[in-house]
Design a protein around this motif. Structure first.
Motif, PDB file in Angstrom:
ATOM      1  N   MET A  82       0.853  -1.214   0.068  1.00  0.00           N
ATOM      2  CA  MET A  82       0.049  -0.156   0.177  1.00  0.00           C
ATOM      3  C   MET A  82       0.837   1.130   0.158  1.00  0.00           C
ATOM      4  O   MET A  82       0.541   2.265  -0.547  1.00  0.00           O
ATOM      5  CB  MET A  82      -0.927   0.083   1.252  1.00  0.00           C
ATOM      6  CG  MET A  82      -2.030  -1.110   1.140  1.00  0.00           C
ATOM      7  SD  MET A  82      -2.795  -0.848  -0.665  1.00  0.00           S
ATOM      8  CE  MET A  82      -2.416  -2.096  -1.386  1.00  0.00           C
ATOM      9  N   GLU A  83       2.059   1.136   0.856  1.00  0.00           N
ATOM     10  CA  GLU A  83       2.956   2.355   0.514  1.00  0.00           C
ATOM     11  C   GLU A  83       3.420   2.584  -0.660  1.00  0.00           C
ATOM     12  O   GLU A  83       3.534   3.650  -1.174  1.00  0.00           O
ATOM     13  CB  GLU A  83       4.080   2.111   1.511  1.00  0.00           C
ATOM     14  CG  GLU A  83       5.323   3.092   1.363  1.00  0.00           C
ATOM     15  CD  GLU A  83       4.968   4.385   2.077  1.00  0.00           C
ATOM     16  OE1 GLU A  83       5.321   5.645   1.615  1.00  0.00           O
ATOM     17  OE2 GLU A  83       3.889   4.678   2.578  1.00  0.00           O
ATOM     18  N   MET A  84       3.685   1.554  -1.631  1.00  0.00           N
ATOM     19  CA  MET A  84       4.285   1.539  -2.702  1.00  0.00           C
ATOM     20  C   MET A  84       2.988   2.003  -3.578  1.00  0.00           C
ATOM     21  O   MET A  84       3.421   3.061  -4.606  1.00  0.00           O
ATOM     22  CB  MET A  84       4.609   0.279  -3.368  1.00  0.00           C
ATOM     23  CG  MET A  84       6.024  -0.180  -2.856  1.00  0.00           C
ATOM     24  SD  MET A  84       6.512  -1.974  -3.390  1.00  0.00           S
ATOM     25  CE  MET A  84       6.720  -1.595  -5.136  1.00  0.00           C
ATOM     26  N   LEU A  85       1.854   1.527  -3.654  1.00  0.00           N
ATOM     27  CA  LEU A  85       0.708   1.899  -4.356  1.00  0.00           C
ATOM     28  C   LEU A  85       0.392   3.389  -4.248  1.00  0.00           C
ATOM     29  O   LEU A  85       0.130   4.228  -4.944  1.00  0.00           O
ATOM     30  CB  LEU A  85      -0.425   1.115  -4.125  1.00  0.00           C
ATOM     31  CG  LEU A  85      -1.733   1.629  -5.185  1.00  0.00           C
ATOM     32  CD1 LEU A  85      -1.470   1.378  -6.402  1.00  0.00           C
ATOM     33  CD2 LEU A  85      -2.909   0.515  -4.655  1.00  0.00           C
ATOM     34  N   ASP A  86       0.324   3.779  -3.006  1.00  0.00           N
ATOM     35  CA  ASP A  86       0.275   5.216  -2.590  1.00  0.00           C
ATOM     36  C   ASP A  86       1.240   6.353  -3.465  1.00  0.00           C
ATOM     37  O   ASP A  86       0.855   7.309  -3.814  1.00  0.00           O
ATOM     38  CB  ASP A  86       0.049   5.370  -0.973  1.00  0.00           C
ATOM     39  CG  ASP A  86      -0.370   6.864  -0.817  1.00  0.00           C
ATOM     40  OD1 ASP A  86      -1.372   7.299  -0.794  1.00  0.00           O
ATOM     41  OD2 ASP A  86       0.571   7.619  -0.186  1.00  0.00           O
ATOM     42  N   ARG A  87       2.330   5.854  -3.282  1.00  0.00           N
ATOM     43  CA  ARG A  87       3.532   6.603  -3.731  1.00  0.00           C
ATOM     44  C   ARG A  87       3.163   6.738  -5.216  1.00  0.00           C
ATOM     45  O   ARG A  87       3.500   7.704  -6.060  1.00  0.00           O
ATOM     46  CB  ARG A  87       4.762   6.066  -3.553  1.00  0.00           C
ATOM     47  CG  ARG A  87       5.312   6.219  -2.235  1.00  0.00           C
ATOM     48  CD  ARG A  87       6.707   6.092  -2.061  1.00  0.00           C
ATOM     49  NE  ARG A  87       7.301   6.671  -0.618  1.00  0.00           N
ATOM     50  CZ  ARG A  87       7.758   7.916  -0.654  1.00  0.00           C
ATOM     51  NH1 ARG A  87       7.932   8.569  -1.715  1.00  0.00           N
ATOM     52  NH2 ARG A  87       8.250   8.270   0.512  1.00  0.00           N
TER      53      ARG A  87
END
Length: 251
Positions: A172-177
């Motif tokens: 989710m951190e990657m997707l948010d970025r």
């Protein structure tokens, strides 16, 4: 019988001019363009990163020497081991994937030969299975084997600041970025994009197949706070006028 799958995109069809390729892609319905032009399977909601490649791909450029950088590893044997380098524009809070390497059935010694030229100073994040002992390493934990061959391994396995290791939180951190424009990948890293296109879920679970570079990238994002500036570059660098310094690197 031996089989091999080769991924090709319309950009590999060099008998078309760039203008012709662009016209062909534009003629497809918008929802079919990635499948037809890039060979990306229509995985629907199963795709872990439902983001168009053009939103994250960027042309390679010379990295500012005051940007902190971090390496990240995913261990493997029959399935490949993989490594990436991340560079962090701390002023804009944008993470760039600038290098990627992937190879199967290579010992730590062989992989270190590939990775040390990225910078002997470069710290590497690694997963918690690096604490496990292996038969190939005569009972020595994987992370220690890499360190013994001269790779600058972080002192602890990849984890968030609170000590958690949630896969979903990392994704989710990657997707948010990605969705907010704070995650970019050098367009020349073709193996990275191959995995990105096929990375998906089945019955709600992440399919752990051809996901080695994705996993390495996730470990790097989790440990981004450990990124450092190349010491040699730091000594010769001068902080540009007006350059923000949220990490305090120039204090």
């Amino acid at each position: 019988m031996t089989r091999h799958v080769t991924f090709m995109t319309i950009d590999d069809a060099e008998h078309y001019s760039p203008g012709q390729r662009a016209a062909i892609v534009a003629a497809y319905p918008a929802h079919e363009r990635e499948a037809r032009a890039k060979g990306i399977p229509v995985l629907g909601s199963g795709r872990i990163f439902p983001v168009a490649e053009q939103l994250i791909a960027c042309e390679p450029f010379r990295l500012p020497r005051y940007w902190p950088r971090l390496g990240a590893l995913d261990f493997g044997w029959d399935h490949p081991s993989a490594a990436v380098e991340l560079a962090w524009d701390t002023e804009a809070d944008i993470v760039y994937v600038t290098k990627a390497a992937r190879a199967a059935q290579q010992t730590p010694a062989m992989q270190v030969l590939t990775l040390k030229p990225w910078g002997e100073w470069l710290p590497f994040a690694w997963p918690r299975d690096g604490r496990r002992e292996t038969l190939e390493g005569a009972g020595v934990a994987l992370a220690k084997q890499y360190a013994a061959h001269g790779l600058n391994m972080l002192s602890r396995h990849a984890q968030f600041a609170d000590g958690s290791v949630s896969v979903e939180a990392g994704l989710m951190e990657m997707l948010d970025r990605m969705q907010s424009g704070r995650f970019k990948v050098f367009s020349t890293l073709l193996p990275w994009f191959e995995e990105f296109r096929l990375y998906h879920r089945k019955d709600g679970q992440v399919v752990k197949l051809r996901d080695d570079l994705m996993a390495a990238t996730r470990y790097g994002v989790m440990m981004l706070r450990e990124a450092v500036v190349d010491p040699a570059e730091f000594r010769s660098a001068r902080r540009p006028a007006g350059q923000a310094d949220p990490l305090g690197a120039f204090r």
